[in-house]
Design a protein around this motif. Structure first.
Motif, PDB file in Angstrom:
ATOM      1  N   LEU A   1       0.814  -1.218   0.000  1.00  0.00           N
ATOM      2  CA  LEU A   1       0.000   0.000   0.000  1.00  0.00           C
ATOM      3  C   LEU A   1       0.848   1.269   0.000  1.00  0.00           C
ATOM      4  O   LEU A   1       0.602   2.199  -0.772  1.00  0.00           O
ATOM      5  CB  LEU A   1      -0.925   0.005   1.221  1.00  0.00           C
ATOM      6  N   PHE A   2       1.853   1.317   0.857  1.00  0.00           N
ATOM      7  CA  PHE A   2       2.647   2.546   1.009  1.00  0.00           C
ATOM      8  C   PHE A   2       4.085   2.407   0.520  1.00  0.00           C
ATOM      9  O   PHE A   2       4.847   3.372   0.570  1.00  0.00           O
ATOM     10  CB  PHE A   2       2.656   2.988   2.482  1.00  0.00           C
ATOM     11  N   GLY A   3       4.483   1.227   0.044  1.00  0.00           N
ATOM     12  CA  GLY A   3       5.815   1.056  -0.502  1.00  0.00           C
ATOM     13  C   GLY A   3       6.866   0.735   0.544  1.00  0.00           C
ATOM     14  O   GLY A   3       6.632   0.852   1.750  1.00  0.00           O
ATOM     15  N   GLN A   4       8.028   0.365   0.071  1.00  0.00           N
ATOM     16  CA  GLN A   4       9.137   0.015   0.952  1.00  0.00           C
ATOM     17  C   GLN A   4       9.942   1.236   1.376  1.00  0.00           C
ATOM     18  O   GLN A   4      10.862   1.130   2.177  1.00  0.00           O
ATOM     19  CB  GLN A   4      10.063  -0.994   0.258  1.00  0.00           C
ATOM     20  N   GLY A   5       9.604   2.380   0.842  1.00  0.00           N
ATOM     21  CA  GLY A   5      10.319   3.607   1.184  1.00  0.00           C
ATOM     22  C   GLY A   5      11.233   4.034   0.048  1.00  0.00           C
ATOM     23  O   GLY A   5      11.873   3.203  -0.596  1.00  0.00           O
ATOM     24  N   LEU A  15       7.100   3.509  -3.458  1.00  0.00           N
ATOM     25  CA  LEU A  15       6.025   4.402  -3.004  1.00  0.00           C
ATOM     26  C   LEU A  15       4.685   3.693  -2.901  1.00  0.00           C
ATOM     27  O   LEU A  15       3.703   4.289  -2.463  1.00  0.00           O
ATOM     28  CB  LEU A  15       5.913   5.608  -3.946  1.00  0.00           C
ATOM     29  N   GLY A  16       4.636   2.431  -3.336  1.00  0.00           N
ATOM     30  CA  GLY A  16       3.454   1.613  -3.162  1.00  0.00           C
ATOM     31  C   GLY A  16       2.263   2.020  -4.010  1.00  0.00           C
ATOM     32  O   GLY A  16       2.369   2.817  -4.944  1.00  0.00           O
ATOM     33  N   VAL A  75      -0.199   3.827  -3.178  1.00  0.00           N
ATOM     34  CA  VAL A  75      -0.507   5.257  -3.020  1.00  0.00           C
ATOM     35  C   VAL A  75       0.322   6.089  -3.993  1.00  0.00           C
ATOM     36  O   VAL A  75      -0.199   6.998  -4.662  1.00  0.00           O
ATOM     37  CB  VAL A  75      -0.256   5.712  -1.568  1.00  0.00           C
ATOM     38  N   GLY A  76       1.611   5.773  -4.100  1.00  0.00           N
ATOM     39  CA  GLY A  76       2.465   6.508  -5.026  1.00  0.00           C
ATOM     40  C   GLY A  76       2.066   6.291  -6.470  1.00  0.00           C
ATOM     41  O   GLY A  76       2.041   7.235  -7.274  1.00  0.00           O
TER      42      GLY A  76
END
Length: 383
Positions: free
Chosen positions: A255-259, A287-288, A290-291
């Protein structure tokens, strides 16, 4: 500076800022993910982790400069230069097929300029084809709101896109050829051409695709790409490797990525051509969802503003140009992100604004400049 921003008649006040903001946001995000994809690639950068980042920022700067030049000149003034621009890009396509052309990844689409720089004429062809077709189609209907392009005009316009398409397909570059076909469709629809032409163009495209396959125009590696798309389990360590690794990278982002700068697939260099064709995998992994959704949303803003500019253009020529540009960006971005997700075949087209590459960056920012120029002229007429 303040007067430049607040003066009612200044260009700055007449620009489409949502469009420009979305384009700049995508470009700066592109520079960031290009850096993430290349900073550890010592085989490409040597000892300079900022090599691709600095070049990409330079490309963006030049692209923005070209867009500003287009806005200053105005799309109407550029119309007088269309024959020269179109002939020039055709000449460059012919040079690509000559000994001056350079083969990269199985496609002879480049002209080496020296110093590690190369130029891909097919990117500028997209711009020149839109301008040339729009000039021809608009000239026959201007001044008559109820008129539509007649048969001779449509046939000549299709000839304008067919000539460079054949030259580009000979390289062979199937991806750009598909983009040109989409552009032709978008231009005809924007011009108000009869529905039979739209249906006929789609039918002709399908028949041409079958003919290209049966006549052996494609290289074996291109045939293998389409086979891998039809059957993802086919040769996962060979022809299907790129797509499989791309899907793994995007799927691992969650969802939000690994960074940012922490993607395991990116750091491990598992995805080939990640800073160019598969740049969207960096977005998805780091960025997952969302990105990735934010990137799609920014493209949506550009599509929305482009459609508004097309509908409110002060002239038919501007409407057709804007419609062609919107179709180009929409199709090419869908194709690129689709091949990273495994829902479209791998064709090697860059992701507008994000993928590394000077030629594609220059072309897409010229397109942005044209959209802004049409908007500026509309505001000028209203005032």
């Amino acid at each position: 500076m303040w007067r430049w921003l607040t003066d009612r008649d200044s260009i700055a006040r007449r620009l489409d800022w949502p469009l420009l903001g979305a384009a700049l946001a995508l470009s700066l995000l592109g520079a960031t993910v290009v850096y993430s994809a290349t900073r550890a690639r010592t085989d490409l950068t040597g000892d300079d982790p900022y090599f691709f980042l600095m070049r990409h920022l330079l490309n963006i700067g030049i692209g923005c400069g070209l867009a500003a030049l287009v806005v200053w000149l105005g799309h109407s003034r550029l119309r007088d230069l269309v024959p020269v621009l179109y002939a020039g890009t055709l000449l460059l396509c012919l040079l690509v097929l000559s000994p001056l052309g350079s083969n990269v990844n199985g496609s002879q689409s480049w002209i080496q300029l020296g110093g590690g720089f190369a130029f891909q004429p097919s990117e500028l062809v997209k711009v020149s084809v839109i301008l040339a077709m729009a000039t021809l189609l608009a000239s026959g209907v201007e001044g008559d709101n109820n008129s539509v392009p007649d048969t001779p005009a449509v046939l000549r316009a299709l000839g304008l896109v067919a000539v460079p398409a054949v030259l580009i397909l000979a390289t062979p570059d199937v991806g750009t050829t598909l983009v040109l076909a989409a552009i032709a469709l978008g231009v005809l629809m924007s011009s108000g051409a009869a529905r039979r032409w739209i249906i006929g163009l789609v039918t002709a495209g399908l028949l041409l695709a079958v003919a290209v396959w049966l006549l052996g125009v494609l290289d074996q590696y291109q045939i293998n790409r389409f086979a891998a798309f039809a059957n993802p389990a086919l040769d996962p360590a060979g022809v299907g490797y790129n797509t499989n690794q791309a899907r793994i990278a995007i799927g691992s982002g969650g969802l939000f990525g690994q960074g940012l700068f922490h993607g395991s697939q990116t750091l491990g260099q598992f995805v080939p051509e990640q800073h160019t064709d598969f740049i969207f995998t960096v977005v998805g992994e780091e960025l997952g969802f969302v990105g990735g959704a934010a990137v799609i949303g920014l493209f949506g803003v550009i599509m929305w503003r482009g459609c508004v500019i097309a509908m409110k253009s002060p002239d038919v020529y501007g409407t057709i140009v804007a419609g062609g540009i919107v179709t180009w960006i929409a199709f090419q971005s869908f194709e690129n992100m689709g091949m990273a997700l495994g829902i479209m075949p791998v064709t090697g087209v860059p992701l507008p604004f994000l993928s590394y590459g000077g030629s594609s960056t220059f072309a897409i920012w010229i397109a942005v400049g044209l959209l802004l120029a049409i908007q500026v002229r509309r505001k000028t007429k209203l005032n």
